[in-house]
Design a protein around this motif. Sequence first.
Motif, PDB file in Angstrom:
ATOM      1  N   GLU A 236      -7.304 -16.346 -27.550  1.00 59.46           N
ATOM      2  CA  GLU A 236      -8.712 -16.339 -27.998  1.00 59.46           C
ATOM      3  C   GLU A 236      -9.282 -15.038 -26.899  1.00 59.46           C
ATOM      4  O   GLU A 236      -9.054 -14.910 -25.883  1.00 59.46           O
ATOM      5  CB  GLU A 236      -9.426 -17.486 -27.506  1.00 59.46           C
ATOM      6  CG  GLU A 236      -9.312 -18.415 -28.566  1.00 59.46           C
ATOM      7  CD  GLU A 236     -10.308 -19.626 -28.418  1.00 59.46           C
ATOM      8  OE1 GLU A 236     -11.510 -19.379 -28.190  1.00 59.46           O
ATOM      9  OE2 GLU A 236     -10.052 -20.752 -28.687  1.00 59.46           O
TER      10      GLU A 236
ATOM     11  N   LYS B  52     -12.575 -12.077 -26.474  1.00 56.72           N
ATOM     12  CA  LYS B  52     -14.180 -11.610 -26.658  1.00 56.72           C
ATOM     13  C   LYS B  52     -14.304 -10.238 -26.366  1.00 56.72           C
ATOM     14  O   LYS B  52     -13.706  -9.639 -25.854  1.00 56.72           O
ATOM     15  CB  LYS B  52     -15.220 -12.689 -25.298  1.00 56.72           C
ATOM     16  CG  LYS B  52     -15.100 -13.904 -25.843  1.00 56.72           C
ATOM     17  CD  LYS B  52     -16.188 -14.570 -24.923  1.00 56.72           C
ATOM     18  CE  LYS B  52     -16.455 -16.102 -24.863  1.00 56.72           C
ATOM     19  NZ  LYS B  52     -17.491 -16.688 -24.031  1.00 56.72           N
TER      20      LYS B  52
ATOM     21  N   TYR C 218     -18.642 -10.945 -29.726  1.00 58.16           N
ATOM     22  CA  TYR C 218     -18.012 -12.048 -30.493  1.00 58.16           C
ATOM     23  C   TYR C 218     -16.900 -12.580 -30.364  1.00 58.16           C
ATOM     24  O   TYR C 218     -16.122 -11.805 -29.271  1.00 58.16           O
ATOM     25  CB  TYR C 218     -18.126 -11.680 -32.018  1.00 58.16           C
ATOM     26  CG  TYR C 218     -17.473 -10.330 -32.247  1.00 58.16           C
ATOM     27  CD1 TYR C 218     -16.194 -10.820 -32.921  1.00 58.16           C
ATOM     28  CD2 TYR C 218     -17.702  -9.224 -32.474  1.00 58.16           C
ATOM     29  CE1 TYR C 218     -15.200  -9.606 -33.356  1.00 58.16           C
ATOM     30  CE2 TYR C 218     -17.019  -8.078 -32.824  1.00 58.16           C
ATOM     31  CZ  TYR C 218     -15.610  -8.455 -33.167  1.00 58.16           C
ATOM     32  OH  TYR C 218     -14.878  -7.517 -33.767  1.00 58.16           O
ATOM     33  N   LYS C 219     -16.490 -13.578 -30.636  1.00 54.49           N
ATOM     34  CA  LYS C 219     -15.229 -14.344 -30.289  1.00 54.49           C
ATOM     35  C   LYS C 219     -14.256 -14.006 -31.461  1.00 54.49           C
ATOM     36  O   LYS C 219     -14.386 -14.076 -32.720  1.00 54.49           O
ATOM     37  CB  LYS C 219     -15.416 -15.916 -30.034  1.00 54.49           C
ATOM     38  CG  LYS C 219     -16.398 -16.135 -28.793  1.00 54.49           C
ATOM     39  CD  LYS C 219     -16.096 -17.627 -28.413  1.00 54.49           C
ATOM     40  CE  LYS C 219     -16.802 -18.614 -29.378  1.00 54.49           C
ATOM     41  NZ  LYS C 219     -16.678 -20.034 -28.905  1.00 54.49           N
TER      42      LYS C 219
ATOM     43  N   LYS D  44     -10.029 -15.596 -32.482  1.00 57.10           N
ATOM     44  CA  LYS D  44      -8.933 -16.374 -32.431  1.00 57.10           C
ATOM     45  C   LYS D  44      -7.680 -15.811 -33.046  1.00 57.10           C
ATOM     46  O   LYS D  44      -8.038 -15.553 -34.384  1.00 57.10           O
ATOM     47  CB  LYS D  44      -9.239 -17.677 -33.138  1.00 57.10           C
ATOM     48  CG  LYS D  44      -9.964 -18.688 -32.282  1.00 57.10           C
ATOM     49  CD  LYS D  44     -10.230 -20.113 -32.719  1.00 57.10           C
ATOM     50  CE  LYS D  44      -9.049 -20.834 -32.742  1.00 57.10           C
ATOM     51  NZ  LYS D  44      -9.240 -22.255 -33.629  1.00 57.10           N
TER      52      LYS D  44
ATOM     53  N   SER E 199     -12.691 -14.997 -36.523  1.00 59.85           N
ATOM     54  CA  SER E 199     -13.951 -14.533 -35.825  1.00 59.85           C
ATOM     55  C   SER E 199     -15.426 -14.769 -35.901  1.00 59.85           C
ATOM     56  O   SER E 199     -15.868 -15.206 -37.102  1.00 59.85           O
ATOM     57  CB  SER E 199     -14.045 -12.736 -35.696  1.00 59.85           C
ATOM     58  OG  SER E 199     -14.253 -12.183 -37.305  1.00 59.85           O
TER      59      SER E 199
END
Length: 659
Positions: A250, A252, A262-263, A265, A340
Motif C-alpha cells: 500500500e 500514498k 491518495y492511497k 493498493k 486507488s
Amino acid sequence: MAKKQDYGNDSISMLKGADRVRKRPAVIFGSDGLDGCEHSIFEVISNSIDEAREGYGNKIVITHYRNNEIEVEDFGRGCPVDYNNNEKRYNWELVYCELYAGGKYDTAAESYEYSLGLNGLGLCSTQYSSEFMDVEVIRDGFRYNLHFEKGNNVGGLKKEPCKKKQTGTKTRWRPDLEVFTDINVSDEFFCDILKRQAIVNPNILFVFRSENEAGGFNEQEFFYESGITEYVQEIAGEGALSSIQHWTAEKKGRDRDDKPEYKVKLDVALTFSNKTKLTEYYHNSSFLEHGGSPAEAVKRAFQAQIDSYIKSINGYQKNESKITYADVEECLILVSSSFSTQTSYANQTKKAITNKFIREAMTEFLRHQLEVYFIENPDEAQKIAEQVLINKRSRENAEKVRLNVKKKLTGTIDLSNMVEKFVDCRTKDVSRREIYIVEGDSALGSVKLARNAEFQAIIPVRGKILNCLKAEYSKIFKSEIITDLIKVLGCGVEVTTKANKELSNFDINNFRWSKIVICTDADVDGFQIRTLILTMLYRLTPTLIEQGYVYIAESPLFEINTKEKTYFAYTEQEKQRILEIIGDKKHTIQRSKGLGENEPDMMSLTTMNPDTRRLIKVTAEDISESAEIFEMLLGDDLQGRKDYISEYGADYLELADIS
C-alpha cells in the motif's frame, strides 16, 4: 435549393435529460455499437461488485434472457432510493436520472474507498439508454420499486413494508435499439467479464444464468478463492520455470505537488514459463484492456531489473545488445490488480488509467521485489535470465531472416535483379497488367508470340514446384521457382503461424498486377502443376485469392476442324454438342496439343485474348478443396489414397498413360 440557415445566437442548443445519452451514447460508452451496449451492462454489474467488495453480500446473480433482457441481482445493502434531506430530492432521481450523481465522490468517507465507479455515470446512463428498466430494492424494512421507459420514470417510487431480512438490489432492463445499433450480446461476453471479476475479487461468487430454448436456464459459476494467484497457477499449469510470486503493498502519493494525496493498493501475482505468456492488468476491478500506468510500470521494472541481473552474472556475450521488454514478456505470466482512492481513466470506458503516481510507485515497488526475489532464489533467477536471453537471440535471428526474405522476395525488377526468363509488359498501369504463369519454356515461346505485349507479362515455371501445403517455410524460401514467383508478384508473403510470423511482409499496395493467370496443359501433369501453384498462393498469399486476383486459363481439350471453321471443345460434353451442330459435315478431331505446340493464333484466340479466352476465377473454397485432394493423392495418407483410387480410379482411365 433550400437556403442555409444563418448561424446566429439562436442556433446554439443543448441536449437535456435522457437525450444526453440517447442521442450521443458513444460519448459515455465509447461506441453506439455492440461494444457500447456491453459497456452499459457492465456499469450495472460494477455497482453490485462495489457493494460486495465493501463486505456487503458475497454473491451476484446475472441473468441473460433470450429476448435480450438482462437482470443483475446483488445481496448488498440495497441502493438508497428514498428522500435525501441534503439534496432536497429523492435519491432515485439522483442515482437513475442525474449524470454525475452518486455515493462515491467523498474521498474522506470510508464507504467505497476503492471503487469501480467513481464518475457517477453508470446507473443513470444505462437507464437512459434502455428500452425499459425495472428496479427492486430491499432495505430499511421496505421494498422499493421503480419503472423507467426510454429514460423517463413511469409511476414514481412505490414503497411497501417488507419483512424479508435479505437486503439487496435487483435491476432488470433491455438495452434500446434506438440507442445502440446492436443489442445481441453473447453469453461469451458475460462469461468473460464475470470470470475476470471473480479473478480480481476473491471469495465473491458470480452466478451466470442464460435462458435456453426450452425456457429453462443454463447456469455457470465463477469463483476464485485466492484470486489472481490461483489464476496465474491456472494459466501456468505444470512445468513453469519458476515458483509463483505474490507481492502486495500500500502506498500514498500525489500525481502532482498541488494535487491531493491518495492511497494505492498494489497486488501482483507472477511466474515465468517457456510454454505460455500472459500479462493482464486490472484497476479497481476493471479490466484494463489498454493497460496504461500499470503496464508501463511492469515494462520499465522488469526490463531494467532483469537487464541489471544479466549484467551482474556476465550473461551478455561480447558486444551483444541489451534485452528488451518484448524478450521478458515472451516468458512472463503476470496479473496485476491495483486499487486507488483516486483514479484517472483514459475515458469513461475505463480501458486504461493514466495516474502518474501509480506508475512511479508500482515501478519502484516491482524493481525492489524483483531484486529481493533474485537474491533469495538464485537458481530461479538464473533460469529466468537464460530464458530471456534465448528469447532475445531468437527474436534477433528471426528479424535477420525476415529482412533477408523481404529483400529476396520484394527486390526491384530491373536489369541488375532480373528474374530468369520473366517477360514484362509495357504498361505501368497496375489496373491493366496481367501476369501469366505458364508451364515450361516451350509454353513460354508460344504464349510470348500470342500475348498482347502492352499489358500481358509471362513467367515460366521450370519443372515441378514444391508442395507448399505442409513444407517448412525455410524449405519453401530456398526454392528458386517460388522466390522468383513471389518477387514478380511484388506484394511479399503472409505468414500466419506464430513461430514464423516475423517472415510476414505482405503489402497489397505493392502488388503489381490486376490478374494472375495460371496457364498449364490440359493433362494430368498440367493439372498437377496448376494445383501446386495454387497451393503455393493459398499458403503464401491467400489475400490474392480472397480478393479475386487469381484465375485459371482454360485450355481446350479438343480441336475440331471443318472446311469452314475450327471449333474448340473444353470438355467431353462440349465436344459432343459441337459434333451435333456439325452433323454430317466432314471434320477432323484432334486432342489439343500442349501449350508449346499450339500456333500463336490459336493461343491468342483460346487463352490470351480477353474477348475470346475463358478464365475461371479461383475462390478460397476451390483451392482449399483442391489442396485437400492434392494432399490425399501425394501426401502421407497411403490408405486414403488407396480408397480414393479404388472408388474413383475408373473415371480417369482415359487419361492414364498405360502402354
